[in-house]
Design an enzyme around this catalytic site. Structure first.
Site, PDB file in Angstrom:
ATOM      1  N   ASP A   1       0.465  -4.566  -4.394  1.00  0.00           N
ATOM      2  CA  ASP A   1       1.024  -3.302  -3.928  1.00  0.00           C
ATOM      3  C   ASP A   1       0.143  -2.168  -4.469  1.00  0.00           C
ATOM      4  OD1 ASP A   1       2.770  -1.555  -2.725  1.00  0.00           O
ATOM      5  OD2 ASP A   1       4.452  -1.941  -4.069  1.00  0.00           O
TER       6      ASP A   1
ATOM      7  N   GLU B   1      -4.038   1.190  -2.303  1.00  0.00           N
ATOM      8  CA  GLU B   1      -4.750   2.083  -1.375  1.00  0.00           C
ATOM      9  C   GLU B   1      -6.046   2.672  -1.950  1.00  0.00           C
ATOM     10  OE1 GLU B   1      -0.868   1.208  -0.260  1.00  0.00           O
ATOM     11  OE2 GLU B   1      -1.424   2.354  -2.052  1.00  0.00           O
TER      12      GLU B   1
ATOM     13  N   ASP C   1       6.651   1.266   2.842  1.00  0.00           N
ATOM     14  CA  ASP C   1       7.938   1.802   2.392  1.00  0.00           C
ATOM     15  C   ASP C   1       8.667   2.515   3.521  1.00  0.00           C
ATOM     16  OD1 ASP C   1       7.216   0.778  -0.018  1.00  0.00           O
ATOM     17  OD2 ASP C   1       6.576   2.677  -0.888  1.00  0.00           O
TER      18      ASP C   1
END
Length: 920
Positions: A513, A516, A589
């Site tokens: 997770d 990015e 999300d």
């Protein structure tokens, strides 16, 4: 101590900001992004470059791009650019444009490494010659033409410079670049004394030491009605125009990987992943594609018809294309043109460049139960036992960041999870698995061995001054491994060994997770663009690929852990072109509302179209508390996502399937059981994706490429070539109790629950039931199932199969089944079963596909026929000449109202053998 307290309070503040809805002003729009603003200001025909010194060199068509007009002394000198056109097998053209290294530019522009697979280079066609011709409208100008494939040619027009692919027959264009003269290449240069190259946004300063270096150009798709692709955006599947007549909000589709909380639906704003690959499709039933291998920020306009009316540009052909405009902050032009001509052909051509999707383990295609966070070992054991108590199958239980010791990854909280190996072994005894989270931010704590090792080795990304970059994330002060460096990726991979990851077992897999990468106090909640990677590469140049390299390194770690024998399972939030080789992704999300349920379908379709076949959305929505009806509808739809996981934020109420009353529990149980019933079909589709790139979940037009009613339909989708599914996207109180469902094609469709036949090629108004969403089997297909309910997929391995045969108007059907051991790479060496089933002329036959070496004692338990014209009462099974009775039996087990269908019970044939069943 006070400084630590201040830092901790600052982190709490930042974290509190992230759980609120998306704040638009935290992220840059195009007019706040100088390269985007400059590029959009350009007018058609602004490009003055011409192709010079055109020749064949090293098997490529090469040229220098130089300005046509004499140089203005007041402007910076425009140096020649190098251009090469390469041809590859299967109708793929590669166009590269870069600065000429012999002219000593200030630095080498970054070219994205480790995305194009090595096998692709072996498919290069070494061009021997180019023909020269005049094109109408060129005022005597020349074009160089080279062979691309038997039906296609690549063309380089010299003046003005333009590159395109065309069909040989009739010279119909397919895809072109710079037909509208918008090409621009900002060359690297030495900074002048009076220049200010810095850019500022919300208190952050980007030093931009190399100045403007953006690239932009137009790409046109001919014979097209719609374009698709370029994830990731929460918007319609068919990309809407972003600029031109009738466009109200003019913001391009942004490709810039960002940690966006509660992202908006119907927005062109970029979120967690970026794949700069676009597919076009039109009334002819033909598709084409375009891919730009560039990991810098990108902005892409889809231009509405008439966008160039003011420019007065005459198109070189009467065809009316869809024009698009591509803008990037940095990098080079490294582009791929895909000729198709079918939609599946385009996808196959794209994955021949970036790699085939990984074959997942069987367990990972089942249902996953996740939450931020399951509190402790007792909570894990309780959740696991409740699934059994309520007869709900599941395969994987997930642990989020709170399972660690103070957000130090590869550790366990000794108070909450004192016996991690024993916990995993209890799940494994039921055939279940566990997934833990491992993010890229490493806690800057001298007592943390991972940080100490990375710091001493110099393995962190550096800031613009050359020091280890220090940003804020879940652990507080954090640094980030430089995953561009293969040496550091190998170091990271070693951390997943059982010796290094203490407490891990062979049944534990990984979730990446925040990759990015997410940086709470960074510009736009990410890493500064002037941070430095291996070889002085700026973060701006590779930003969109950082998560890809992290995903790659993690998957490699699990591969090493299992001595290369165990297929990894790694879920990643960030992705780039090629991520399909390393595992699954999800849409991030999302929120517990009907709009996010609805937009999940085009998001998953887009991911599949661009190679990411193993994807899904958080069932129920990550943020917020779903009403029971929404949660039920999400399970009913999510059961058909390739990746099927329920997940929720820690501030939400618990929402395991048994917490909403007996009736809702029954509905969610039934939805999950449908997924398990269809696992043999899903696994067969994952194998198809693994060998061809064709996605598991597909747009209707991929199977019905000439059906115009399907082109913009993203309420419904195909699962493989056999099933059509459409969600219910509104609550009962807000709609009529009917749903309009378009069923394409000329053949019938059979309701999965009732077996009722519906005509193809029309819209049906169907009564909506709380029990299910509209789902149909296509006439002419055979779908394999397993109908016995178990705790997990691994406990179903030896169960018998059911074949559901949906007959078409010719009383014929066909389908396939793929089986292997579900976990190893032995299938690559022939250890699999692949069968083709064909029903024709009253005979059902099973024959092998390929040469396989895998044994199974599984049998076909039932054969169900839909649309069968009654008559025969017995069937003859060969070999053996055994008779089997034909009777009416249940279409499916479970559910409220069991429909019946023509059935052969216990024909006694083995799934791995050749056989024939004759209807007498």
């Amino acid at each position: 101590m006070k400084m630590k307290q201040v830092a901790f309070l600052f982190l709490i503040f930042l974290a509190s900001q992230t759980v609120h809805s998306w704040k638009k002003d935290e992220f840059r729009a195009c007019d706040q992004t100088p390269f985007c603003k400059r590029a959009r200001f350009r007018k058609p025909g602004a490009c003055t470059l011409i192709a010079h010194d055109v020749s064949i060199s090293d098997g490529d068509l090469t040229a220098k791009l130089i300005p046509k007009a004499p140089h203005d002394q007041d402007q910076d000198q425009i140096k020649p650019l190098t251009l090469s056109v390469s041809a590859y097998q299967d109708g793929i053209m590669r166009l590269k444009i870069d600065e000429d290294p012999s002219l000593d530019p200030p630095k080498k522009r970054f070219q994205v490494a480790d995305v194009v697979i090595s096998e692709f280079e072996t498919k290069k066609l070494w061009l021997q010659s180019a023909s020269t011709e005049k094109i109408n409208g060129d005022d005597g100008g020349l074009s160089s033409v080279v062979y691309l494939s038997d039906g296609y040619e690549a063309v380089l027009r010299h003046d003005p410079f333009e590159v395109y692919v065309r069909e040989k027959a009739g010279n119909r264009r397919v895809v072109s670049l710079n037909s509208n003269g918008l090409f621009d290449f900002e060359q690297l240069r030495v900074k002048k004394e009076d220049e200010d190259w810095e850019e500022r946004f919300r208190g952050h300063t980007d030093t931009r030491p190399y100045g403007p270096q953006s690239i932009s150009f137009d790409v046109s798709f001919y014979g097209s009605d719609f374009v698709y692709g370029i994830p990731e955006h929460a918007t319609s599947f068919a990309l809407k125009p972003t600029r031109g007549p009738g466009v109200e909000e003019s913001e391009p589709y942004r490709l810039f990987n960002l940690d966006v909380f509660e992202y908006l639906h119907e927005s062109p704003f970029g979120i967690y992943g970026s794949i700069p690959f676009m597919v076009s499709h039109g009334k002819s039933g033909q598709s084409s594609g375009f891919f730009w291998l560039n990991a810098a920020e990108m902005q892409i306009d889809v231009l509405a018809k008439g966008w160039d009316a003011e420019g007065g540009i005459l198109m070189p052909t009467e065809q009316s294309p869809i024009d698009t405009f591509w803008m990037s902050e940095a990098g080079i032009v490294d582009t791929f043109f895909f000729v198709g001509p079918g939609p599946k052909d385009v996808v196959k051509q794209y994955v021949s460049v970036t790699g085939l999707p990984a074959m997942p383990q069987l367990f990972s295609t089942g249902y996953h139960q996740c939450r931020w966070n399951y509190r402790d070992e007792e909570d894990v054991e309780n959740v696991d036992s409740k699934f059994d108590e309520h007869d709900i199958p599941y395969d994987v239980l997930w642990l989020d960041i709170e399972h660690t010791d103070g957000k130090r990854y590869f550790t366990w909280d000794k108070m909450l999870f004192p016996h991690p190996e024993e916990m995993q072994k209890k799940l494994a005894a039921k055939g279940r698995h566990m997934v833990t989270i491992v993010d890229p931010h490493i806690k800057r704590d001298e007592s943390f061995h991972l940080h100490k090792d990375a710091s001493q080795r110099g393995y962190y990304v550096k800031d613009a001054t050359g020091k280890d970059y220090d940003g804020w994330c879940w652990p507080g002060s954090s640094s980030y491994p430089d995953m561009l460096n293969p040496e550091i990726r190998s170091w990271w991979a070693e951390k997943f060994s059982y010796d290094n990851y203490v407490g891990s077992t062979p049944s534990l897999y990984i979730w990446n997770d925040m990759n990015e990468p997410s940086v709470f106090n960074g510009p736009e909640v990410t890493m500064p663009r002037d941070a430095l990677h291996l070889g002085g590469v700026e973060h701006r140049e590779l930003h969109n690929a950082y998560g890809y390299y992290f995903h790659m390194a993690t998957a490699e770690g699990l591969l090493k852990r299992g001595d290369g024998k165990d297929r990894p399972f790694v879920l990643s939030r960030a992705f780039f072109a090629g991520s399909q080789r390393y595992g699954a992704v999800w849409t991030g999300d999302n929120s517990a509302d009907w709009d996010h349920l609805r937009v999940s379908v085009p998001m998953v379709l887009t991911l599949g179209l661009t190679g990411m076949t193993f994807s899904g959305a958080d069932v129920g929505g990550f943020f917020g508390n779903p009403e029971p009806e929404l949660l039920v509808r999400w399970y009913q739809l999510g059961a058909y996502y390739p990746f099927f996981r329920g997940h929720a934020h820690h501030d939400t109420k618990r929402r395991e399937p048994w917490l909403f009353g007996e009736r809702n529990t029954a509905l969610m149980r039934d939805a999950i059981r449908i997924r398990y019933t269809l696992l043999p079909y899903f696994y067969t589709l994952f194998r198809e994706a693994n060998v061809s790139g064709v996605p598991v979940v597909r747009p209707l037009w991929m199977e019905f490429p000439s059906d115009e009613a399907a082109f913009s339909n993203d309420e419904a989708f195909m699962v493989g070539n056999s099933l059509l599914v459409q969600g219910i996207y509104t609550a009962v109180l807000l709609r009529a109790k009917h749903a309009s469902v378009y069923l394409p094609g000329k053949e019938s469709w059979y309701d999965l629950r009732t077996g009722t036949a519906y005509k193809g090629g029309k819209v049906h108004k169907l009564e909506v039931s709380e029990e299910s969403i509209p789902a149909f089997q296509r006439a002419g297909t055979i779908v394999p199932r397993k109908d016995r309910f178990r705790r997990s997929s691994t406990q179903m391995v030896h169960d018998p199969y059911t074949l559901v045969i949906a007959l078409n108007s010719s009383q014929a059907a066909e389908g396939e089944l793929y089986v292997d051991d579900g976990k190893s790479y032995d299938f690559k060496h022939g250890a699999y079963i692949h069968r083709r089933f064909v029903f024709s002329n009253g005979h059902l036959t099973s024959s092998p596909v390929g040469n396989s070496r895998f044994s199974s004692d599984c049998i076909i338990e039932r054969v169900i026929l839909l649309g069968y014209t009654p008559g025969a009462k017995t069937a003859l099974v060969e070999p053996g000449n055994q008779k089997a009775e034909i009777e009416f039996g249940p279409l499916r087990f479970g559910g409220q109202h069991a429909a019946v269908a023509v059935t052969i019970r216990k024909p006694g044939v083995r799934v791995a053998e050749n056989w024939k069943i004759k209807f007498l």
